[in-house]
Design an enzyme around this catalytic site. Sequence first.
Site, PDB file in Angstrom:
ATOM      1  CE  LYS A  79      -2.848   2.367   3.329  1.00 25.56           C
ATOM      2  NZ  LYS A  79      -3.709   2.253   4.492  1.00 25.56           N
TER       3      LYS A  79
ATOM      4  CD  GLU B  93      10.008  -5.995   6.610  1.00 28.08           C
ATOM      5  OE1 GLU B  93       9.736  -4.903   6.059  1.00 28.08           O
ATOM      6  OE2 GLU B  93       9.960  -6.184   7.839  1.00 28.08           O
TER       7      GLU B  93
ATOM      8  CG  HIS C 130      -3.837 -34.002  19.476  1.00 29.60           C
ATOM      9  ND1 HIS C 130      -4.050 -35.184  20.138  1.00 29.60           N
ATOM     10  CD2 HIS C 130      -4.910 -33.821  18.671  1.00 29.60           C
ATOM     11  CE1 HIS C 130      -5.193 -35.714  19.724  1.00 29.60           C
ATOM     12  NE2 HIS C 130      -5.740 -34.903  18.835  1.00 29.60           N
TER      13      HIS C 130
ATOM     14  N   GLY D  12      -4.108  -1.728   5.744  1.00 36.99           N
ATOM     15  CA  GLY D  12      -3.543  -2.959   5.181  1.00 36.99           C
ATOM     16  C   GLY D  12      -4.265  -4.196   5.683  1.00 36.99           C
ATOM     17  NE  ARG D  13      -5.265  -2.829  11.879  1.00 43.52           N
ATOM     18  CZ  ARG D  13      -4.558  -1.705  11.787  1.00 43.52           C
ATOM     19  NH1 ARG D  13      -3.493  -1.661  11.002  1.00 43.52           N
ATOM     20  NH2 ARG D  13      -4.909  -0.628  12.460  1.00 43.52           N
TER      21      ARG D  13
ATOM     22  CE  LYS E 226       7.137  -0.675   9.642  1.00 42.35           C
ATOM     23  NZ  LYS E 226       6.107  -0.058   8.845  1.00 42.35           N
TER      24      LYS E 226
ATOM     25  CD  GLU F 269      -0.582  -3.642  12.087  1.00 40.43           C
ATOM     26  OE1 GLU F 269      -1.314  -3.634  11.086  1.00 40.43           O
ATOM     27  OE2 GLU F 269       0.639  -3.833  12.012  1.00 40.43           O
TER      28      GLU F 269
HETATM   29  O1  LIG Z   1       1.289  -2.703   2.328  1.00 38.33           O
HETATM   30  P1  LIG Z   1       2.477  -2.071   2.968  1.00 38.33           P
HETATM   31  O2  LIG Z   1       2.450  -0.571   2.875  1.00 38.33           O
HETATM   32  O3  LIG Z   1       3.756  -2.629   2.375  1.00 38.33           O
HETATM   33  O4  LIG Z   1       2.466  -2.406   4.491  1.00 38.33           O
HETATM   34  C1  LIG Z   1       2.604  -3.689   4.998  1.00 38.33           C
HETATM   35  C2  LIG Z   1       2.402  -3.733   6.507  1.00 38.33           C
HETATM   36  O5  LIG Z   1       3.477  -3.077   7.161  1.00 38.33           O
HETATM   37  C3  LIG Z   1       3.316  -2.176   8.199  1.00 38.33           C
HETATM   38  O6  LIG Z   1       4.451  -2.196   9.015  1.00 38.33           O
HETATM   39  C4  LIG Z   1       2.078  -2.266   9.026  1.00 38.33           C
HETATM   40  O7  LIG Z   1       2.323  -2.661  10.341  1.00 38.33           O
HETATM   41  C5  LIG Z   1       1.009  -3.148   8.448  1.00 38.33           C
HETATM   42  O8  LIG Z   1      -0.230  -2.647   8.858  1.00 38.33           O
HETATM   43  C6  LIG Z   1       1.061  -3.205   6.950  1.00 38.33           C
HETATM   44  O9  LIG Z   1       0.029  -4.047   6.498  1.00 38.33           O
END
Ligand SMILES: O=P(O)(O)OC[C@H]1O[C@H](O)[C@H](O)[C@@H](O)[C@@H]1O
Length: 526
Positions: A212, A218, A387, A269-270, A502, A356
């Site tokens: 987004k 990453e 289990h 994002g979530r 971060k 989150e």
């Molecule tokens: O979709 P992006 O901008 O790459 O973000 C990916 C993810 O990273 C962040 O650190 C947030 O904690 C998430 O809420 C998000 O979904």
Amino acid sequence: MVEWKNLDTLKAYQELKDTERVNLAEVMSGENGAERVKTYSVPMAEGMVYNYAAKAVDGKVLEALAKLAKEAQLTEKFAALYNGEVINTGEKRLVLHQLTRGQLGDAVVADGVDKRAFYVEQQKKVTEFANKVHAGEITNAAGEKFTTVVQIGIGGSDLGPRAMYLALENWAKKHDTFKMEAKFISNVDPDDAAAVLASIDVAHSLFVLVSKSGTTLETLTNESFVKDALAKAGLDASKHMVAVTSETSPLAKSDAYLAAFFMDDYIGGRYSSTSAVGGAVLSLAFGPEVFDRFLAGAAAEDVLAKKENLLENPAMLDALIGVYERNVLGMGCTAVLPYSQALSRFPAHLQQADMESNGKSVNRFGEPVNYVTGPVIFGEPGTNGQHSFYQLLHQGTDIVPLQFIGFKNNQCGVDVDIQDSTSQQKLCANVVAQMVAFACGKEDENRNKYFAGGRPSSIIVGDQLTPETLGALLSHFENKIMFQGFVWNLNSFDQEGVQLGKVLAKRVLAHDTDGALKAYSELLNI
Ligand SMILES: O=P(O)(O)OC[C@H]1O[C@H](O)[C@H](O)[C@@H](O)[C@@H]1O
């Protein structure tokens, strides 16, 4: 006008605290228990039900919860959200993920655009693209069809779509709508990308880069990893990659991609599984019609979340019972336990969605709150969990509320009869047994074999996990989390808590460290 107030300033919260506790083991035993199972049930969309018989509630508690829902103006706050008010106060943004699947209220115009129309248009673009890929009109450089789709993304750009893919993979195979296998690369651990790349035929793979923000370390690292692998295979990366991002992100205008599909800042994002973030990979994997059916299920469940009557609104009821358990009964965790292998990653998705969103100590105005908020969420599919960690759930010193999910029928339609029952019957028998064991317990003179009971659970039951029921399930939990955030007076739609790590990681990589940061860096040989 809605008024945003802290939970501990509400009269109904005091009343709730003063309400007599329910002895769950007692009310769930005998005929009374049977009667509760039959009556403590709310219809959900797509023929599902939310059954809360094994929760420590009775008529009086439910009445107090209904008062709380009213005083906290949950229905009005939901309306404010879907009608386009700035609900995400931290980032000053609207919150519009429900609009990806339906129009619940007024048209929402932001940045000069009708937002529902924008999301529909993006999904139409995804549909056209997916249809062309399936028809062999969009191919690799050699003119051959793509057979595999690989999503590169992390957090909300990974967990939801991955969980939804796994949830429908077998269903799609059974219903002849399985078009392309999907794989996912998320971790910056190089072994993640390396293992996925080693398991696919890159020449016939289409990569969906999802971010987004377009800035996540990453994801950008993994994009380079994949581009490197494509170059080594003599392939042009721009012919193998599409992007899903927001229009304002650095990725949006790049010509490094075959196509770009957009979401926007009004979808967290979530909460993005029903936007192009989930739409691209799921439409490519199963066909756009399946994704449409998933959206329809979510839309139908969203409509139920508008109901004012608490006992007809499964997401609101689930949310309020959760608040009662958290703030009055003092329970700190919630386990999500789907009795469905297809939902194996659903708890992981809910971990992000819930923790989150509501893992906050300040209210929506940035002021500290004097009560506990979001619980720790964890879970595994049953019967596997039985289990491993159920020992603690049955006899541990903490009481953990449980959210079971179960289906009457499996997806593949393959089963065997062994010792007079099918595997499906064994699966369902286990969830029934667990719920009663948790609620009622068992007397035993040997304390080691004694079960106190009184361990609350609910269950969502459906006929089968299909695109529609999956959509409804997702919406249920998204809306539950939203209602809980309203009760706690939180902004459930930002995530500042992920920033500090971060920033420090960047310093470690730049060798700009001292103290413990430096010592740990040395320990890990960075
Ligand atoms: O979709 P992006 O901008 O790459 O973000 C990916 C993810 O990273 C962040 O650190 C947030 O904690 C998430 O809420 C998000 O979904």
